[in-house]
Scaffold this motif. Sequence first.
Motif, PDB file in Angstrom:
ATOM      1  N   PRO A 144       0.801  -1.235   0.000  1.00 25.19           N
ATOM      2  CA  PRO A 144       0.000   0.000   0.000  1.00 25.19           C
ATOM      3  C   PRO A 144       0.832   1.282   0.000  1.00 25.19           C
ATOM      4  O   PRO A 144       0.290   2.359  -0.251  1.00 25.19           O
ATOM      5  CB  PRO A 144      -0.800  -0.106   1.317  1.00 25.19           C
ATOM      6  CG  PRO A 144      -0.716  -1.525   1.721  1.00 25.19           C
ATOM      7  CD  PRO A 144       0.605  -1.998   1.237  1.00 25.19           C
ATOM      8  N   LEU A 145       2.142   1.186   0.268  1.00 23.08           N
ATOM      9  CA  LEU A 145       2.955   2.392   0.407  1.00 23.08           C
ATOM     10  C   LEU A 145       3.601   2.826  -0.895  1.00 23.08           C
ATOM     11  O   LEU A 145       3.785   4.018  -1.137  1.00 23.08           O
ATOM     12  CB  LEU A 145       4.045   2.163   1.462  1.00 23.08           C
ATOM     13  CG  LEU A 145       3.556   1.907   2.885  1.00 23.08           C
ATOM     14  CD1 LEU A 145       4.731   1.562   3.791  1.00 23.08           C
ATOM     15  CD2 LEU A 145       2.812   3.111   3.420  1.00 23.08           C
ATOM     16  N   ILE A 202      -7.124   1.821   2.613  1.00 20.57           N
ATOM     17  CA  ILE A 202      -6.891   3.267   2.593  1.00 20.57           C
ATOM     18  C   ILE A 202      -6.192   3.683   1.306  1.00 20.57           C
ATOM     19  O   ILE A 202      -6.531   4.707   0.695  1.00 20.57           O
ATOM     20  CB  ILE A 202      -6.056   3.682   3.817  1.00 20.57           C
ATOM     21  CG1 ILE A 202      -6.834   3.426   5.111  1.00 20.57           C
ATOM     22  CG2 ILE A 202      -5.663   5.154   3.735  1.00 20.57           C
ATOM     23  CD1 ILE A 202      -6.029   3.684   6.366  1.00 20.57           C
ATOM     24  N   ALA A 203      -5.195   2.892   0.856  1.00 12.60           N
ATOM     25  CA  ALA A 203      -4.451   3.230  -0.355  1.00 12.60           C
ATOM     26  C   ALA A 203      -5.356   3.256  -1.573  1.00 12.60           C
ATOM     27  O   ALA A 203      -5.202   4.102  -2.457  1.00 12.60           O
ATOM     28  CB  ALA A 203      -3.314   2.229  -0.558  1.00 12.60           C
ATOM     29  N   VAL A 204      -6.316   2.336  -1.628  1.00 13.23           N
ATOM     30  CA  VAL A 204      -7.234   2.279  -2.770  1.00 13.23           C
ATOM     31  C   VAL A 204      -8.262   3.398  -2.701  1.00 13.23           C
ATOM     32  O   VAL A 204      -8.507   4.106  -3.689  1.00 13.23           O
ATOM     33  CB  VAL A 204      -7.931   0.905  -2.831  1.00 13.23           C
ATOM     34  CG1 VAL A 204      -9.055   0.918  -3.869  1.00 13.23           C
ATOM     35  CG2 VAL A 204      -6.928  -0.188  -3.148  1.00 13.23           C
ATOM     36  N   ALA A 216      -2.417   9.130   1.261  1.00 12.81           N
ATOM     37  CA  ALA A 216      -3.180   9.095   2.507  1.00 12.81           C
ATOM     38  C   ALA A 216      -2.581   8.102   3.494  1.00 12.81           C
ATOM     39  O   ALA A 216      -2.641   8.320   4.710  1.00 12.81           O
ATOM     40  CB  ALA A 216      -4.636   8.744   2.220  1.00 12.81           C
ATOM     41  N   VAL A 217      -2.010   6.999   2.994  1.00  5.37           N
ATOM     42  CA  VAL A 217      -1.394   6.024   3.894  1.00  5.37           C
ATOM     43  C   VAL A 217      -0.197   6.650   4.604  1.00  5.37           C
ATOM     44  O   VAL A 217      -0.022   6.496   5.820  1.00  5.37           O
ATOM     45  CB  VAL A 217      -0.957   4.766   3.119  1.00  5.37           C
ATOM     46  CG1 VAL A 217      -0.383   3.723   4.073  1.00  5.37           C
ATOM     47  CG2 VAL A 217      -2.136   4.173   2.352  1.00  5.37           C
ATOM     48  N   TRP A 218       0.624   7.389   3.860  1.00 10.11           N
ATOM     49  CA  TRP A 218       1.756   8.065   4.480  1.00 10.11           C
ATOM     50  C   TRP A 218       1.289   9.127   5.465  1.00 10.11           C
ATOM     51  O   TRP A 218       1.896   9.318   6.520  1.00 10.11           O
ATOM     52  CB  TRP A 218       2.631   8.705   3.399  1.00 10.11           C
ATOM     53  CG  TRP A 218       3.409   7.709   2.603  1.00 10.11           C
ATOM     54  CD1 TRP A 218       3.136   7.259   1.346  1.00 10.11           C
ATOM     55  CD2 TRP A 218       4.597   7.021   3.014  1.00 10.11           C
ATOM     56  NE1 TRP A 218       4.070   6.330   0.944  1.00 10.11           N
ATOM     57  CE2 TRP A 218       4.980   6.173   1.942  1.00 10.11           C
ATOM     58  CE3 TRP A 218       5.368   7.042   4.165  1.00 10.11           C
ATOM     59  CZ2 TRP A 218       6.095   5.350   2.009  1.00 10.11           C
ATOM     60  CZ3 TRP A 218       6.488   6.217   4.232  1.00 10.11           C
ATOM     61  CH2 TRP A 218       6.847   5.391   3.166  1.00 10.11           C
ATOM     62  N   ALA A 258      -0.082   9.000  13.084  1.00 13.24           N
ATOM     63  CA  ALA A 258       0.057   7.994  14.150  1.00 13.24           C
ATOM     64  C   ALA A 258       1.371   8.165  14.900  1.00 13.24           C
ATOM     65  O   ALA A 258       1.415   8.053  16.131  1.00 13.24           O
ATOM     66  CB  ALA A 258      -0.034   6.591  13.549  1.00 13.24           C
ATOM     67  N   ILE A 259       2.454   8.439  14.168  1.00 10.97           N
ATOM     68  CA  ILE A 259       3.750   8.648  14.826  1.00 10.97           C
ATOM     69  C   ILE A 259       3.706   9.887  15.711  1.00 10.97           C
ATOM     70  O   ILE A 259       4.201   9.886  16.856  1.00 10.97           O
ATOM     71  CB  ILE A 259       4.864   8.766  13.769  1.00 10.97           C
ATOM     72  CG1 ILE A 259       5.040   7.424  13.051  1.00 10.97           C
ATOM     73  CG2 ILE A 259       6.174   9.199  14.410  1.00 10.97           C
ATOM     74  CD1 ILE A 259       5.978   7.485  11.873  1.00 10.97           C
ATOM     75  N   ALA A 260       3.094  10.967  15.204  1.00 18.31           N
ATOM     76  CA  ALA A 260       2.995  12.197  15.993  1.00 18.31           C
ATOM     77  C   ALA A 260       2.142  11.974  17.241  1.00 18.31           C
ATOM     78  O   ALA A 260       2.475  12.467  18.331  1.00 18.31           O
ATOM     79  CB  ALA A 260       2.410  13.319  15.136  1.00 18.31           C
ATOM     80  N   ALA A 261       1.041  11.240  17.104  1.00 13.82           N
ATOM     81  CA  ALA A 261       0.180  10.965  18.256  1.00 13.82           C
ATOM     82  C   ALA A 261       0.902  10.110  19.291  1.00 13.82           C
ATOM     83  O   ALA A 261       0.800  10.347  20.505  1.00 13.82           O
ATOM     84  CB  ALA A 261      -1.101  10.273  17.796  1.00 13.82           C
TER      85      ALA A 261
END
Length: 433
Positions: free
Chosen positions: A294-295, A350-352, A358-360, A366-369
């Motif tokens: 997906p990335l 999400i990628a589709v 959007a996946v990135w 998520a990393i920031a949270a």
Amino acid sequence: MHFYLLVLLICATPTLLIIDSPIDDGVIEALLAMAVASAARTIRPGQADHLLALGRPVAVVAAIPAVWTLVQLLPLEMVGISNPIWDSASVGIGRPIRGGISIDPGFTLWSLCRYFTMLAIVFLSMVVALDRRRAEWVLFALTTGTALTALVLIGDDLAGVNLLFSTENTAPGIGALDNAALGLILSSASGLRAFERFETQHFEGNSSIYALAIAVTSCVVAFAVCAIAIALHATGYLILAAGSGLATLAVIVLIRRLGLGPWGCSAIGSVAIVLTISVAAMQPAARMAALTLPLAPQVLVSPSSITERILAASPWTGTGLGTFATLIPIYRDADEVVTKYSPTNVATKIAVEAGRPAVWTVLFIAIAATAALFGGALRRGRDSFYSAAGAGCIVTLVLLAFTDVGMLQTATSVVASAVLGLAFGQRLGRTIK
């Protein structure tokens, strides 16, 4: 009333896995509407100010997916941003159609409503968590709900009913396993709460060994039930996701208990990075390619994989939230048998539907949270276990997003949303006047 409705919804999550009906969404939305109205009517001025400080960054970040979904619904053919399917439909019916990015606006609008429902749970949990006693009850409800879900999973397996893992739809069972993985972190956080309360009461001279024993025993039982449920359907990815979440919680506790400074934190972070790279390096190339699908765009597409065919044909803008099922009849082969629940994982969906960027974006959020909750847990004088549990759950959810579709289940989404709201609601301490 909003507190009781939230606890009721969390404790009812095991039944949402068994009774999977479109009526569930309507009932949940009605309950949340009453709960939010009650919270808005009864919140005190001091709590409202604190909620505004806590909720403003959460609201700004949460608005990003909502705004992009609304853009997908707009008729953007005039600016050259629309799905080619609308041109084909226009030729077929013989009249122009002002299409947009979404190939099915109805499903996209329904998915947006579902997203707002989960956001309501997040902010409702934040409101409830402003009160320390009620925050403890929400954590207890989350631990109980996930443990009951694990019990349902164990009973289904031992009885041989195969209700959650039927051949037509295995998504409820996968959602139950994801709930059990979150239950390991939540039961551990509940145990930390019990021990911290005992330390505080012991310092004040009114501690009770009996109360501590009951609380710790309950947490151990909940942890064991979740662990047994996972062991019955153990996969390497599920164990890795649950273990990573528990490790995040353990690292925060270790840093706080040992009073480690920046150098100690850097050492632990370096060890975690090395372990992560080692685990990734030991995975087969084909398995890693499936996880990263997906990335990154695929140049060569396997004709045997309907997911890869859909991903290869999806534009960077996506096909519209909630439209994956609509694409299956278009890209399947004539002799290919495809079930209703075809996304291999949440990241692929999400990628589709929203596009690979959007996946990135979701990964960055998520990393920031996780970083915000990690820092909040280290700064808290007490009640740090809420933010620590939230950080651990985010780590687990991100890893599970690349391995299965359990988060698409209503029960798992409700638990995850309530955990995030509880964690962010207790990220900063305050004194209510």
